[in-house]
Design a protein around this motif. Structure first.
Motif, PDB file in Angstrom:
ATOM      1  N   HIS A  54       2.846  -0.507 -12.736  1.00 60.63           N
ATOM      2  CA  HIS A  54       2.906  -1.216 -11.418  1.00 60.63           C
ATOM      3  C   HIS A  54       1.664  -0.841 -10.697  1.00 60.63           C
ATOM      4  CE1 HIS A  54       6.984  -3.212 -11.536  1.00 60.63           C
ATOM      5  NE2 HIS A  54       7.320  -2.155 -12.500  1.00 60.63           N
ATOM      6  N   ILE A  55       0.798   0.132 -11.053  1.00 56.83           N
ATOM      7  CA  ILE A  55       0.248   0.776  -9.943  1.00 56.83           C
ATOM      8  C   ILE A  55      -1.528   0.019 -10.211  1.00 56.83           C
ATOM      9  CG2 ILE A  55      -1.407   2.702  -9.146  1.00 56.83           C
ATOM     10  CD1 ILE A  55       1.556   2.802  -8.616  1.00 56.83           C
ATOM     11  N   VAL A  99      -4.388   3.255  -3.352  1.00 61.98           N
ATOM     12  CA  VAL A  99      -3.187   3.196  -4.260  1.00 61.98           C
ATOM     13  C   VAL A  99      -2.571   1.950  -3.803  1.00 61.98           C
ATOM     14  CG1 VAL A  99      -1.261   4.065  -5.472  1.00 61.98           C
ATOM     15  CG2 VAL A  99      -3.469   5.562  -5.141  1.00 61.98           C
ATOM     16  N   VAL A 100      -2.092   1.138  -4.624  1.00 63.07           N
ATOM     17  CA  VAL A 100      -1.509  -0.084  -4.348  1.00 63.07           C
ATOM     18  C   VAL A 100      -0.322  -0.242  -5.503  1.00 63.07           C
ATOM     19  CG1 VAL A 100      -1.171  -2.644  -3.948  1.00 63.07           C
ATOM     20  CG2 VAL A 100      -3.481  -1.435  -3.403  1.00 63.07           C
ATOM     21  N   TYR A 101       0.933  -0.664  -4.933  1.00 65.83           N
ATOM     22  CA  TYR A 101       2.012  -0.736  -5.905  1.00 65.83           C
ATOM     23  C   TYR A 101       2.407  -2.184  -5.910  1.00 65.83           C
ATOM     24  CZ  TYR A 101       6.855  -0.422  -7.351  1.00 65.83           C
ATOM     25  OH  TYR A 101       8.091  -0.283  -8.070  1.00 65.83           O
ATOM     26  N   PRO A 157      11.709   9.197  -1.686  1.00 69.57           N
ATOM     27  CA  PRO A 157      11.850   9.045  -0.161  1.00 69.57           C
ATOM     28  C   PRO A 157      10.633   9.617   0.466  1.00 69.57           C
ATOM     29  CG  PRO A 157      13.350  10.994  -1.090  1.00 69.57           C
ATOM     30  CD  PRO A 157      12.693   9.968  -2.238  1.00 69.57           C
ATOM     31  N   ASP A 158       9.674  10.555  -0.317  1.00 69.38           N
ATOM     32  CA  ASP A 158       8.654  10.848   0.633  1.00 69.38           C
ATOM     33  C   ASP A 158       7.220  10.182   0.544  1.00 69.38           C
ATOM     34  OD1 ASP A 158       9.103  12.124  -1.917  1.00 69.38           O
ATOM     35  OD2 ASP A 158       8.589  14.005  -1.427  1.00 69.38           O
ATOM     36  N   VAL A 159       7.638   8.657  -0.322  1.00 70.26           N
ATOM     37  CA  VAL A 159       6.409   7.929  -0.410  1.00 70.26           C
ATOM     38  C   VAL A 159       6.604   6.858   0.311  1.00 70.26           C
ATOM     39  CG1 VAL A 159       5.313   6.255  -2.071  1.00 70.26           C
ATOM     40  CG2 VAL A 159       5.570   8.627  -2.717  1.00 70.26           C
ATOM     41  N   LYS A 160       5.652   6.357   1.143  1.00 69.24           N
ATOM     42  CA  LYS A 160       5.890   5.002   1.937  1.00 69.24           C
ATOM     43  C   LYS A 160       5.180   3.800   1.730  1.00 69.24           C
ATOM     44  CE  LYS A 160       5.816   3.909   6.944  1.00 69.24           C
ATOM     45  NZ  LYS A 160       4.456   3.235   7.175  1.00 69.24           N
ATOM     46  N   LEU A 161       6.098   2.675   1.612  1.00 67.64           N
ATOM     47  CA  LEU A 161       5.353   1.453   1.132  1.00 67.64           C
ATOM     48  C   LEU A 161       4.947   0.710   2.277  1.00 67.64           C
ATOM     49  CD1 LEU A 161       7.284   0.436  -1.924  1.00 67.64           C
ATOM     50  CD2 LEU A 161       5.264   1.742  -2.067  1.00 67.64           C
ATOM     51  N   SER A 162       3.634   0.045   2.495  1.00 66.98           N
ATOM     52  CA  SER A 162       3.663  -0.492   3.846  1.00 66.98           C
ATOM     53  C   SER A 162       2.931  -2.065   3.241  1.00 66.98           C
ATOM     54  CB  SER A 162       2.805   0.021   4.776  1.00 66.98           C
ATOM     55  OG  SER A 162       1.807   0.183   4.366  1.00 66.98           O
ATOM     56  N   ALA A 163       3.382  -3.137   4.118  1.00 70.37           N
ATOM     57  CA  ALA A 163       2.783  -4.527   3.782  1.00 70.37           C
ATOM     58  C   ALA A 163       1.663  -4.867   4.654  1.00 70.37           C
ATOM     59  CB  ALA A 163       3.753  -5.416   4.237  1.00 70.37           C
ATOM     60  N   TRP A 219       0.789  -1.183  -0.064  1.00 66.75           N
ATOM     61  CA  TRP A 219      -0.148   0.187   0.069  1.00 66.75           C
ATOM     62  C   TRP A 219       0.846   1.215   0.063  1.00 66.75           C
ATOM     63  CZ3 TRP A 219      -1.677  -4.237   2.639  1.00 66.75           C
ATOM     64  CH2 TRP A 219      -3.026  -4.671   1.952  1.00 66.75           C
ATOM     65  N   VAL A 220       0.479   2.230  -0.730  1.00 64.42           N
ATOM     66  CA  VAL A 220       1.203   3.541  -1.024  1.00 64.42           C
ATOM     67  C   VAL A 220       0.526   4.424  -0.074  1.00 64.42           C
ATOM     68  CG1 VAL A 220       1.904   5.256  -2.535  1.00 64.42           C
ATOM     69  CG2 VAL A 220       1.596   2.764  -3.195  1.00 64.42           C
ATOM     70  N   SER A 221       1.531   5.135   0.814  1.00 64.26           N
ATOM     71  CA  SER A 221       0.986   6.402   1.592  1.00 64.26           C
ATOM     72  C   SER A 221       2.017   7.387   1.502  1.00 64.26           C
ATOM     73  CB  SER A 221       0.583   5.779   2.891  1.00 64.26           C
ATOM     74  OG  SER A 221       2.058   5.570   3.300  1.00 64.26           O
ATOM     75  N   GLY A 222       1.540   8.684   1.778  1.00 71.77           N
ATOM     76  CA  GLY A 222       2.532   9.863   1.646  1.00 71.77           C
ATOM     77  C   GLY A 222       1.526  11.046   1.225  1.00 71.77           C
ATOM     78  N   GLY A 223       2.208  12.194   0.945  1.00 73.42           N
ATOM     79  CA  GLY A 223       1.361  13.451   0.811  1.00 73.42           C
ATOM     80  C   GLY A 223       1.026  13.386  -0.563  1.00 73.42           C
TER      81      GLY A 223
END
Length: 535
Positions: free
Chosen positions: A496-497, A505-507, A523-529, A478-482
């Protein structure tokens, strides 16, 4: 019964008698059989159906899907409520199979304690260890039942040692087995100084209990052969010297587990375990939520959805949301606010479960689990309250480990397929991703067996044969950020999206290299499992 925090007010009697727990174990340790015997003792069923018995009349009550009945395994967690002594038990039977572990993890957010079932011959197995870790994270009190003592099993001390070493928890015996395998006679109840003998003739008969004054009572010799009696006296003396005594407060805090020995299929040791759940199990606990915690004694009703099950009754396209009551006294017909949409919902036909049988619930108290039939309004993680904007936290959604494309056998029916997939996604049975480029869907699951379950359910429930196809992607994040950072990221990585059923949004990744590249270049985008099932 000791309460966890000394300054909290006493719970109302109706709530204090609730015991809400899940049964966890490795597949095949006898979890579903134990569930059946609980219902038998609770007076909820007259005859326990064995998991692999013949004929429709003797099907297990907690496995209601056709696939579960064909294979003799539990695929989906089910909830049951019944009375025992002066307690009200709310029992959640979870699938032991690791391919369905996500369902189990979510279920553990809705209970106050867990009963861990261990096979006397195999000891602590891998799946037990995983589930135990989850209980650990939530500090759940754990009671242990060592099953199948009527078969050849390991030395009692060895089993206790293994639990202590593998799971890093103190173990205290509540009963002690006499003999093993073919020589298994029964148990000595260490908590009440009683002898319990197993009747092998009738599996649905409660064990005989013989009143005895301590281990030096001569009456023991009348029921136990000399060589087994000698062994029992020696072992119990060792156990009392070496193992800690039962401390109810340590059990509540999750540092100690009492262990009972028995044989679920022979209805032996089950009643003592149920007594233990009543005496040492916790009352309904405080629920963590934002912006404040929910205490069970609050008068206003609050509850959260931890599971959604579609098509429990194949004749009606129904969807039932399982709601764990966190506080208050609920009455049928109440209007509750659905916090995510801020809309009021009149709950006119809530149901109480006895597995697949259900009855209308006229009322429910904190600690109970009720089902709310709905048409897709309720999702996992939703909170219902009497108006206050509370959101229960800590219900996880995990990134899938296996991804495959899916196509309908009949290309004209792709609209039907989309509807079916969305239902399963909301149920939490699978992750469904809609790629930004190209048609079709990518389905993600935790274990291979889930693909088979999905295909068989889509065919049975929607009349749609489907086929899965290999996908180039191996995992999802999952993609998170501004807002701007995400837009920029999405525009330069379109192939990839994809989007999940909530529109997040999922990568989709092919290699670990993809993840490393994103961390380096964005760097300002975070991917989480994992993603919290919240709004």
């Amino acid at each position: 019964m000791l309460d966890q925090t000394p300054n909290r007010p006493a719970l109302p009697a109706e709530i204090a008698r609730r015991r809400t727990f899940a049964i966890i174990s490795h597949p095949d340790a006898g979890k579903t059989t134990l569930t059946e015997k609980f219902l038998l003792y609770g007076g909820a069923i007259q005859m326990a159906g064995q998991v692999r018995a013949k004929g429709e009349a003797r099907r297990t009550r907690s496995d209601f899907m056709k696939m579960e009945q064909d294979r003799g395994i539990s695929v989906s967690a089910s909830a049951m409520s019944f009375d025992f002594r002066n307690f009200r038990f709310n029992l959640v039977d979870t699938p032991g199979h690791s391919d369905f572990s996500e369902d189990t993890y979510r279920t553990l957010t809705a209970v106050d304690a867990a009963v861990m079932v261990i096979d006397g011959a195999k000891g602590v197995e891998s799946q037990t260890r995983k589930l135990f870790e989850v209980c650990r994270l939530r500090d759940l009190p754990i009671l242990t039942f060592c099953n199948k003592m009527d078969r050849e099993s390991r030395d009692t001390f060895e089993i206790i040692d293994e639990i202590q070493e593998n799971l890093a928890i103190d173990v205290t015996p509540a009963s002690w087995p006499i003999g093993v395998g073919r020589d298994f006679l029964g148990c000595y109840d260490l908590l009440n100084d009683r002898l319990q003998l197993m009747d092998r003739a009738d599996r649905n008969v409660v064990a005989d209990t013989i009143e005895i004054n301590g281990l030096d009572d001569p009456k023991l010799a009348e029921h136990v052969p000399a060589h087994l009696l000698e062994q029992l006296l020696e072992e119990v003396e060792m156990a009392r010297e070496l193992l800690p005594a039962l401390d109810p407060q340590a059990v509540l805090e999750g540092h100690m587990t009492p262990i009972w020995f028995g044989s679920a299929i022979n209805s032996f040791g089950v009643r003592e375990l149920m007594d233990g759940i009543g005496d040492f199990g916790p009352e309904p606990q405080t629920q963590s939520a934002e912006p404040r915690q929910i205490a069970p004694e609050e008068t206003k009703v609050a509850g959260f959805v931890f599971k959604v099950q579609a098509n429990m009754d194949p004749k009606h396209r129904d969807r039932v949301a399982f709601l764990r009551m966190a506080s208050g006294h609920f009455k049928r017909g109440m209007k509750l606010t659905h916090v995510r949409t801020k809309k009021p919902m009149a709950i006119s036909n809530p149901v109480l479960f006895l597995a697949s049988d259900r009855e209308l619930a006229e009322e429910a108290w904190a600690g109970d689990i009720i089902g709310i039939p709905n048409h897709g309004q309720l999702r996992i993680g939703d909170t219902l309250t009497e108006g206050e904007a509370l959101r229960v936290t800590g219900i996880p959604s995990f990134a899938p480990e296996l991804l495959q494309g899916i196509r309908a056998g009949d290309p004209m029916k792709s609209k039907h397929l989309e509807k079916a997939l969305m239902q399963f996604a909301e149920e939490g049975a699978a992750k469904v991703f809609k790629p930004m480029i190209g048609a079709g869907f990518v389905v993600g699951v935790v274990g291979q067996l889930q693909f088979e379950v999905l295909a068989s359910r889509i065919e049975m429930e929607y009349g749609l044969p489907v086929r899965f196809e290999p996908s180039q992607f191996t995992s999802a994040r999952w993609v998170s950020g501004g807002r701007q950072a995400i837009d920029k990221f999405v525009n330069s990585n379109k192939q990839h999206i994809s989007y999940d059923h909530d529109g997040d949004v999922v990568y989709l990744t092919r290699l670990q290299w993809d993840i490393d590249r994103v961390e380096r270049d964005y760097p300002d985008v975070k991917l989480s499992a994992t993603k919290e099932m919240m709004v």
